[in-house]
Enzyme design. Structure first.
Site, PDB file in Angstrom:
ATOM      1  CG  PHE A 429      -1.839   1.258   1.179  1.00  0.00           C
ATOM      2  CD1 PHE A 429      -3.027   1.219   0.464  1.00  0.00           C
ATOM      3  CD2 PHE A 429      -1.493   2.436   1.823  1.00  0.00           C
ATOM      4  CE1 PHE A 429      -3.855   2.327   0.399  1.00  0.00           C
ATOM      5  CE2 PHE A 429      -2.307   3.554   1.759  1.00  0.00           C
ATOM      6  CZ  PHE A 429      -3.497   3.498   1.045  1.00  0.00           C
ATOM      7  CG  ASP A 514       5.856   3.994   1.471  1.00  0.00           C
ATOM      8  OD1 ASP A 514       5.858   4.823   2.408  1.00  0.00           O
ATOM      9  OD2 ASP A 514       4.869   3.780   0.753  1.00  0.00           O
ATOM     10  CE  LYS A 543      -0.226   7.470   6.096  1.00  0.00           C
ATOM     11  NZ  LYS A 543      -1.416   8.187   5.645  1.00  0.00           N
TER      12      LYS A 543
END
Length: 690
Positions: A429, A514, A543
């Site tokens: 994801f 990531d 984030k």
């Protein structure tokens, strides 16, 4: 910097939930017969005073935001005011009472008719005698049921069959406490108060086993029906004649509201006796009732339905806690998928944002701002790299890294134009753009969005041999999550990332990590890759880099990699804006000394130790590192969404992912006591699913 939440477990907040009550005015209240020790027909009753006290009770409920629905009183039935005895409503199923004494028998038909008129559907009736909530008290996802004076114990099995909830039989032995609700009060889904001498010895032992933290009432409390109370989880409405019990409730974190109902005590009833709770039907979450404003379709009719949120509408937040529009508090154990690592409204980050708001917030990259270079220099140093490409969202950072990798492949490695390939992992994801979902194996993410961008090769996650087999002369990068978040906090084998790193080095391929969810302290290190001693060529960050204030993301690499970009080849109007740079720089400074990382590591040990104790028939597996955990639940207990809904009712916010898997990512400001508080509630929710 502030490292602790605003609350501790000792003062863990009691969560108020909206309730809907049925109540009957004491218009015809009097005492002309005696069916319990409290009743004396020789003592006159002041009906007007009883009505005034009852009306005050209604006002208290409504002032607390609860709904009160009125039942018409009937002449000749003076005890109809004790509405709790009229039946039981659980999961939208109404069970009408069958009274023991003929003086009250006619009430059953009136309450049954009212249930039907109120839209509760089929009204169930038991074969044996039972007096509704007088002897059936719902505690979380079980029912405590009294017997000994009014209710036939055989009806306990009938009620269990109708409601689908387990029913626990308790024997009453003191005639003054003829109904269960006179000797036991429900405070929230896990907490009760009770008077032990009212119960038989076996029932006392059972209560002590089920509720070791219960609040024990004294004789003085019980003898004024102090336990005949109503709680919404935080506010306890009770008689004003039991100050000792009220004090103990306040010590336990509840707020007490005393009401004078002394006139109705003449009939042997108190606060709870006058209050029948209506618990609506909801297949996913049986209790508590949610107002229409909390239901997703009604709450956000103009918002595209690309999310299925929990029915919690946040109004404010601080530290690790969220308060909703109804004033209920929840421990946030999702942390906006790691975007709120440093807590909601972290004062250091908020101060930096406010200061920058007073200066300049946006210039575009058409000319420079004085905040961008200091931010990029600090972030590059934190990552051990030379250059930063600032962006906004995590998906933008990944897309940018993919563009850079291709450009590097053509300009530096010498891959023929149009042939660059990037290896990705199964279960990945990385965002939801067309390119990214194109190399996902999640059918929900991909379905209906093709055709997709070519040039990606997907191999199983955790399988370094598969990566080796997939590498060709045209491979420019391997994109991997050090720990897969959306997949369920999947931690790879210990040899996986080191092997991928070696393969990339040997084949002149960029390793792109990531770290958007896993990085910046979440797992107990600055980057999750550090757990395996791996340094990638490229980091994608996001984030938490925005401090829970605004979207800030970045691609971080050495000049050999990011230096392939030239003016006009890539850009973003908002990427690296002064406000984002000020916030991001503050986050980097906070991480520089390792305090936050050490805190996540220490608290993560506590979290995983507590969760490991739950592994067994209900909890199949717990995975993760630091303050990040994936929990596989036995599917027989429900879906992940159903468990999360039950957790929300218990005051804990978490998020499900695939199937019956939950993920926890609380803000790093969470305290040890709050972790214990959360795990205890999680355990209680699991017990309640049986």
């Amino acid at each position: 910097m502030t490292l602790t939440s605003s609350y501790s477990a000792v003062s863990a907040p009691r969560i108020a939930h909206h309730r809907t009550f049925a109540m009957t005015p004491p218009t015809h209240f009097t005492v002309t017969y005696a069916i319990n020790p409290w009743m004396d027909p020789t003592v006159p009753v002041d009906t007007a005073r009883a009505l005034a006290q009852w009306e005050q009770l209604c006002r208290v409920y409504r002032d607390l935001g609860h709904t009160v629905r009125l039942v018409d009183p009937q002449p000749g039935l003076p005890d109809m005011v004790y509405a709790a005895n009229g039946g039981l409503v659980v999961n939208g199923r109404a069970i009408a009472a069958r009274f023991t004494f003929p003086e009250r028998a006619a009430e059953a038909g009136h309450y049954a008719d009212w249930f039907t008129a109120a839209g509760l559907g089929e009204v169930y009736r038991t074969a044996g005698t039972q007096e509704g909530e007088g002897d059936f008290l719902v505690v979380g996802e079980r029912i405590l049921a009294g017997t000994g004076f009014r209710t036939d114990p055989a009806t306990h099995a009938e009620v269990a069959a109708i409601t689908g909830l387990p029913v626990i039989t308790l024997e009453l032995c003191d005639p003054r406490f003829y109904h269960l609700d006179t000797a036991l009060g429900v405070l929230d889904q896990n907490t009760i108060a009770y008077y032990p001498p009212a119960f038989s010895e076996p029932s006392r032992r059972l209560l002590a086993q089920l509720y070791p933290d219960a609040i024990i009432a004294t004789a003085a409390d019980a003898e004024v029906l102090g336990l005949n109370l109503v709680s919404d989880g935080r506010n306890v409405v009770m008689t004003d004649a039991a100050p000792g019990l009220a004090a103990r409730l306040r010590e336990a974190g509840f707020e007490t509201i005393g009401v004078d109902l002394s006139e109705l005590l003449a009939g042997g009833g108190g606060i709870k006796c006058c209050t029948l709770e209506l618990r609506p039907s909801d297949p996913d979450r049986p209790v508590p009732h949610r107002t229409e404003a909390m239901m997703p379709d009604l709450a956000e009719p103009h918002v595209a339905h690309n999310y299925s949120p929990l029915p919690v509408t946040a109004a404010s937040a601080e530290g690790a806690w969220i308060t909703d529009v109804d004033g209920r508090r929840y421990l946030d154990c999702l942390g906006a998928y790691s975007a709120v690592n440093f807590g909601h409204r972290n004062p250091e980050i908020v101060a930096a944002a406010r200061a920058q708001l007073d200066r300049v917030t946006l210039t575009s990259r058409a000319f420079r701002s004085d905040r961008l270079e200091p931010f990029c220099a600090a972030l590059a140093e934190l990552c051990g790299k030379e250059m930063v490409l600032p962006m906004n969202t995590g998906a933008e950072a990944v897309e940018s890294a993919l563009k850079v990798a291709r450009k590097w492949g053509y300009d530096v490695k010498g891959v023929p134009d149009g042939r660059a390939e990037i290896i990705v992992a199964g279960g990945n994801f990385h965002g939801r753009t067309i390119t990214i979902v194109g190399f996902s194996d999640d059918d929900d993410a991909r379905g209906g969005f093709g055709p997709f961008t070519p040039g990606f090769v997907r191999v199983p996650y955790g399988d370094a041999a598969a990566v080796a087999d997939a590498i060709t002369d045209d491979t420019v990068a391997v994109l991997v999550e050090p720990i897969q978040g959306e997949a369920g906090i999947i931690v790879p084998p210990d040899d996986y990332l080191p092997a991928v790193r070696a393969l990339c080095t040997d084949n002149r391929v960029l390793m792109i990590a990531d770290e958007i969810q896993s990085g910046l302290g979440r797992t107990g290190t600055t980057f999750a890759c550090e757990h395996w001693g791996v340094v990638p060529d490229v980091y994608t960050l996001g984030k938490a880099l925005g401090g829970g204030i605004l979207p800030v993301s970045a691609v971080v690499a050495d000049t050999e990699v990011l230096g392939v970009l030239h003016p006009g080849q890539h850009g973003s109007t908002f990427g690296g804006n002064p406000l984002a740079a000020a916030v991001g720089h503050t986050v980097v400074r906070m991480l520089a000394d390792g305090t936050w990382q050490a805190r996540a590591a220490s608290l993560g040990t506590r979290l995983h130790t507590r969760l490991a104790d739950l592994v067994g028939p209900d909890v199949l597996q717990v995975r993760g590192k630091g303050l990040w955990a994936g929990i596989d639940i036995d599917p027989a207990l429900g879906t992940g969404k159903q468990i999360c809904l039950a957790l929300a009712d218990a005051g804990v916010l978490a998020k499900d992912t695939h199937g019956s898997t939950l993920r926890l990512a609380p803000p790093l400001v969470i305290t040890p006591d709050e972790i214990d508080w959360m795990v205890d509630r999680f355990a209680a929710v699991l017990r309640g699913r049986h």
